[in-house]
Design an enzyme around this catalytic site. Structure first.
Site, PDB file in Angstrom:
ATOM      1  N   GLU A 170       0.965  -1.121  -0.145  1.00 21.06           N
ATOM      2  CA  GLU A 170      -0.114   0.161  -0.135  1.00 21.06           C
ATOM      3  C   GLU A 170       0.912   1.345  -0.017  1.00 21.06           C
ATOM      4  OE1 GLU A 170      -3.544   0.828   2.860  1.00 21.06           O
ATOM      5  OE2 GLU A 170      -1.973   2.117   3.591  1.00 21.06           O
TER       6      GLU A 170
ATOM      7  N   TYR B  91      -6.927   6.969  -0.094  1.00 18.49           N
ATOM      8  CA  TYR B  91      -7.769   8.011  -0.426  1.00 18.49           C
ATOM      9  C   TYR B  91      -7.806   8.981   0.935  1.00 18.49           C
ATOM     10  CZ  TYR B  91     -11.758  10.023  -2.736  1.00 18.49           C
ATOM     11  OH  TYR B  91     -12.914  10.871  -3.294  1.00 18.49           O
TER      12      TYR B  91
ATOM     13  N   HIS C 136      -8.271   3.333  -3.338  1.00 18.40           N
ATOM     14  CA  HIS C 136      -9.245   3.219  -2.260  1.00 18.40           C
ATOM     15  C   HIS C 136     -10.443   4.532  -2.513  1.00 18.40           C
ATOM     16  CE1 HIS C 136      -6.419   1.458   0.982  1.00 18.40           C
ATOM     17  NE2 HIS C 136      -6.237   0.889  -0.250  1.00 18.40           N
TER      18      HIS C 136
ATOM     19  N   ARG D 169     -16.109   3.416   3.815  1.00 18.37           N
ATOM     20  CA  ARG D 169     -16.885   4.576   4.716  1.00 18.37           C
ATOM     21  C   ARG D 169     -16.095   5.707   5.066  1.00 18.37           C
ATOM     22  NH1 ARG D 169     -18.480   4.766  10.568  1.00 18.37           N
ATOM     23  NH2 ARG D 169     -16.487   5.585  10.840  1.00 18.37           N
TER      24      ARG D 169
ATOM     25  N   ASP E 108     -13.712   8.161   7.781  1.00 19.54           N
ATOM     26  CA  ASP E 108     -14.072   8.931   8.916  1.00 19.54           C
ATOM     27  C   ASP E 108     -14.452  10.353   8.835  1.00 19.54           C
ATOM     28  OD1 ASP E 108     -13.545   6.597  10.692  1.00 19.54           O
ATOM     29  OD2 ASP E 108     -11.571   6.677  10.243  1.00 19.54           O
TER      30      ASP E 108
ATOM     31  N   ALA F 116     -19.734   1.487   4.381  1.00 18.17           N
ATOM     32  CA  ALA F 116     -19.297   1.045   3.328  1.00 18.17           C
ATOM     33  C   ALA F 116     -20.085   0.352   2.244  1.00 18.17           C
ATOM     34  CB  ALA F 116     -17.932   0.491   3.653  1.00 18.17           C
TER      35      ALA F 116
ATOM     36  N   HIS G 142     -13.706  -3.080  14.737  1.00 20.47           N
ATOM     37  CA  HIS G 142     -13.708  -1.453  14.726  1.00 20.47           C
ATOM     38  C   HIS G 142     -13.976  -0.678  15.615  1.00 20.47           C
ATOM     39  CE1 HIS G 142     -15.429   2.188  12.895  1.00 20.47           C
ATOM     40  NE2 HIS G 142     -14.183   1.855  12.083  1.00 20.47           N
TER      41      HIS G 142
ATOM     42  N   GLN H 109      -7.097  -4.540   8.958  1.00 18.79           N
ATOM     43  CA  GLN H 109      -6.283  -3.506   9.586  1.00 18.79           C
ATOM     44  C   GLN H 109      -5.084  -4.303  10.174  1.00 18.79           C
ATOM     45  OE1 GLN H 109      -7.996  -1.673  13.268  1.00 18.79           O
ATOM     46  NE2 GLN H 109      -7.830   0.274  12.088  1.00 18.79           N
TER      47      GLN H 109
ATOM     48  N   GLN I  37       5.183   5.831  15.211  1.00 23.91           N
ATOM     49  CA  GLN I  37       4.443   5.212  14.139  1.00 23.91           C
ATOM     50  C   GLN I  37       3.625   4.268  15.057  1.00 23.91           C
ATOM     51  OE1 GLN I  37       6.776   3.163  11.450  1.00 23.91           O
ATOM     52  NE2 GLN I  37       5.221   2.662   9.965  1.00 23.91           N
TER      53      GLN I  37
HETATM   54  P1  FAD Z   1     -17.888   0.547   7.628  1.00 17.14           P
HETATM   55  O1  FAD Z   1     -17.559  -1.167   6.665  1.00 17.14           O
HETATM   56  O2  FAD Z   1     -19.078   0.946   6.981  1.00 17.14           O
HETATM   57  O3  FAD Z   1     -17.784   0.031   9.009  1.00 17.14           O
HETATM   58  C1  FAD Z   1     -18.016   1.163   9.931  1.00 17.14           C
HETATM   59  C2  FAD Z   1     -18.564   0.853  11.156  1.00 17.14           C
HETATM   60  O4  FAD Z   1     -19.871   0.770  11.147  1.00 17.14           O
HETATM   61  C3  FAD Z   1     -18.030  -0.441  11.762  1.00 17.14           C
HETATM   62  O5  FAD Z   1     -18.097  -0.123  13.199  1.00 17.14           O
HETATM   63  C4  FAD Z   1     -19.492  -1.369  11.532  1.00 17.14           C
HETATM   64  O6  FAD Z   1     -19.401  -2.461  12.082  1.00 17.14           O
HETATM   65  C5  FAD Z   1     -20.805  -0.513  11.444  1.00 17.14           C
HETATM   66  N1  FAD Z   1     -21.671  -0.922  10.370  1.00 17.14           N
HETATM   67  C6  FAD Z   1     -21.256  -1.167   8.857  1.00 17.14           C
HETATM   68  N2  FAD Z   1     -22.424  -1.851   8.596  1.00 17.14           N
HETATM   69  C7  FAD Z   1     -23.420  -1.313   9.328  1.00 17.14           C
HETATM   70  C8  FAD Z   1     -24.817  -1.641   9.370  1.00 17.14           C
HETATM   71  N3  FAD Z   1     -25.397  -1.817   8.389  1.00 17.14           N
HETATM   72  N4  FAD Z   1     -25.564  -1.111  10.727  1.00 17.14           N
HETATM   73  C9  FAD Z   1     -24.965  -0.796  11.716  1.00 17.14           C
HETATM   74  N5  FAD Z   1     -23.437  -0.745  11.737  1.00 17.14           N
HETATM   75  C10 FAD Z   1     -22.845  -0.933  10.470  1.00 17.14           C
HETATM   76  N6  FAD Z   1      -9.836   5.657   5.418  1.00 17.14           N
HETATM   77  C11 FAD Z   1      -9.715   6.434   4.404  1.00 17.14           C
HETATM   78  O7  FAD Z   1      -9.994   7.615   4.921  1.00 17.14           O
HETATM   79  N7  FAD Z   1      -8.728   6.374   3.397  1.00 17.14           N
HETATM   80  C12 FAD Z   1      -8.039   5.173   3.144  1.00 17.14           C
HETATM   81  O8  FAD Z   1      -7.713   4.946   2.137  1.00 17.14           O
HETATM   82  C13 FAD Z   1      -8.440   3.996   4.136  1.00 17.14           C
HETATM   83  N8  FAD Z   1      -7.907   2.753   3.697  1.00 17.14           N
HETATM   84  C14 FAD Z   1      -8.176   1.799   4.632  1.00 17.14           C
HETATM   85  C15 FAD Z   1      -7.622   0.510   4.200  1.00 17.14           C
HETATM   86  C16 FAD Z   1      -7.823  -0.730   5.077  1.00 17.14           C
HETATM   87  C17 FAD Z   1      -7.317  -2.049   4.719  1.00 17.14           C
HETATM   88  C18 FAD Z   1      -8.634  -0.316   6.399  1.00 17.14           C
HETATM   89  C19 FAD Z   1      -8.593  -1.387   7.261  1.00 17.14           C
HETATM   90  C20 FAD Z   1      -9.095   0.855   6.721  1.00 17.14           C
HETATM   91  C21 FAD Z   1      -8.809   2.000   5.838  1.00 17.14           C
HETATM   92  N9  FAD Z   1      -9.358   3.176   6.180  1.00 17.14           N
HETATM   93  C22 FAD Z   1      -9.144   4.431   5.293  1.00 17.14           C
HETATM   94  C23 FAD Z   1      -9.908   3.417   7.417  1.00 17.14           C
HETATM   95  C24 FAD Z   1     -11.437   3.242   7.271  1.00 17.14           C
HETATM   96  O9  FAD Z   1     -12.107   4.309   6.566  1.00 17.14           O
HETATM   97  C25 FAD Z   1     -12.069   3.429   8.821  1.00 17.14           C
HETATM   98  O10 FAD Z   1     -11.652   2.487   9.701  1.00 17.14           O
HETATM   99  C26 FAD Z   1     -13.573   3.876   8.925  1.00 17.14           C
HETATM  100  O11 FAD Z   1     -13.691   4.013  10.450  1.00 17.14           O
HETATM  101  C27 FAD Z   1     -14.578   2.626   8.608  1.00 17.14           C
HETATM  102  O12 FAD Z   1     -14.627   2.493   7.369  1.00 17.14           O
HETATM  103  P2  FAD Z   1     -15.169   1.117   6.868  1.00 17.14           P
HETATM  104  O13 FAD Z   1     -15.090   0.891   5.328  1.00 17.14           O
HETATM  105  O14 FAD Z   1     -14.516  -0.175   7.410  1.00 17.14           O
HETATM  106  O15 FAD Z   1     -16.440   1.444   7.341  1.00 17.14           O
END
Ligand code: FAD
Length: 287
Positions: A17, A49, A77, A107, A109, A125, A149, A176, A212
């Site tokens: 990455e 992203y 991303h 999704r 933050d 997401a 998470h 993660q 880090q």
């Molecule tokens: P989601 O899958 O939407 O989950 C977020 C929270 O909502 C979780 O607690 C989940 O349990 C809950 N949830 C999901 N669906 C539902 C539902 N239907 N009902 C109720 N609760 C629900 N961030 C960036 O800004 N840019 C990046 O490029 C980036 N790359 C990443 C790459 C990896 C491999 C990882 C692990 C994380 C990355 N992140 C990045 C961080 C990520 O954006 C954050 O961790 C964010 O808080 C959650 O994103 P998610 O896509 O996992 O969200």
């Protein structure tokens, strides 16, 4: 090439990455570092992203450049926090036009300086993954969290939500970071028990500076085993020794994963070619 085609092959994959610059003024410097990673010819690369789309153009430019200059398949991303459906369609059109066929649907933050409600058109997401699937022509990935998470009530809920994300269109998941492989193995068992059968790719972070590790723990709440804590305590004040120890610790995690049947490993390069080169060289007879 689509990532699901790469993941179906028999070979073990090692992918990296990179991140784009936050401000365009830094583009050349960051591109140089990311291209240094691409020169190592990993199985594929992903480009992050920035929070709330702050690096949108740079993510696309870097992902396109890596593919065109080095022939390394890239994943862009994409986050949906603060985005409208129209903006997402626009981003997907741009990715398609740039020849990017792989998207990690996230999704994201709430950005620090974001005012108002950031979750209007998208809350999770899974909704983004569904829209990307409807758009068509992309291999879609999603993020997952072996230690849960940070916003999750409990790990069961988190895995049920993960299942929804896969049902919405995610064809693979990347984790993660974690520093204790047993946490990953335990998570993988629970994921499979829940009926999630897509590839789950462990994300490994080589720690080369104590700061880090502190920020990784602050952001993700990940567990730091005593063995690794002692390494950081002992070598943290010696940058060269810490870098070497961090490379060796990450390599050790990867060897254990491969020995336990895991075929695909993603490394968070932090745009440091020398670090991922160190890992790659230590695995030269293994991968
Ligand atoms: P989601 O899958 O939407 O989950 C977020 C929270 O909502 C979780 O607690 C989940 O349990 C809950 N949830 C999901 N669906 C539902 C539902 N239907 N009902 C109720 N609760 C629900 N961030 C960036 O800004 N840019 C990046 O490029 C980036 N790359 C990443 C790459 C990896 C491999 C990882 C692990 C994380 C990355 N992140 C990045 C961080 C990520 O954006 C954050 O961790 C964010 O808080 C959650 O994103 P998610 O896509 O996992 O969200």
């Amino acid at each position: 090439m689509k990532l699901n085609e790469i993941l179906q092959k028999k070979e073990v994959t090692l992918s990296f990455e990179v991140f784009p610059p936050k401000v365009t003024a830094d583009y050349e410097t960051v591109q140089k570092a990311a291209y240094g990673v691409a020169k190592l010819k990993p199985s594929y690369m992903s480009v992050t992203y920035g929070a709330g789309g702050s690096t949108r153009g740079n993510t696309l430019k870097l992902a396109k450049g890596i593919q065109e200059e080095y022939g390394v398949t890239t994943i862009a991303h994409l986050t949906c926090v603060g985005a409208t459906k129209e903006k997402i369609q626009e981003s997907l059109e741009e990715l398609r036009a740039a020849g990017i066929e792989n998207v990690l649907a996230l999704r994201g933050d709430r950005p620090k300086d974001f005012e108002g409600e950031p979750f209007i058109d998208y809350h999770y997401a899974s909704e983004l993954a569904a829209d990307i699937r409807a758009f068509g022509g992309m291999c879609i990935g999603g993020a997952c969290y072996p230690e849960g998470h940070v916003e999750s009530e409990n790990s069961q809920e988190d895995i049920l939500n993960l299942k929804k994300k896969v049902e919405a269109g995610c064809e693979y998941l990347t984790t993660q970071m974690f520093f204790d492989n047993n946490i990953f193995y335990n998570f993988l068992c629970r994921v499979r028990e829940a009926g999630i059968d897509v590839p789950v790719i462990p994300g490994i972070m080589p720690i080369t500076r104590p700061s880090q590790l502190r920020s990784a723990v602050r952001l993700s709440g990940c567990n730091v085993p005593m063995r690794f804590r002692s390494i950081v305590d002992c070598f943290g004040n010696n940058p060269e020794a810490m870098q070497q120890a961090g490379i060796i610790y990450a390599t050790d995690q990867i060897i254990d994963l491969i020995a336990n049947g895991i075929k695909h490993v993603h490394v968070y390069s932090m745009n440091k070619p020398e670090v991922v080169r160190g890992i790659q060289e230590s695995l030269s007879k293994i991968i």
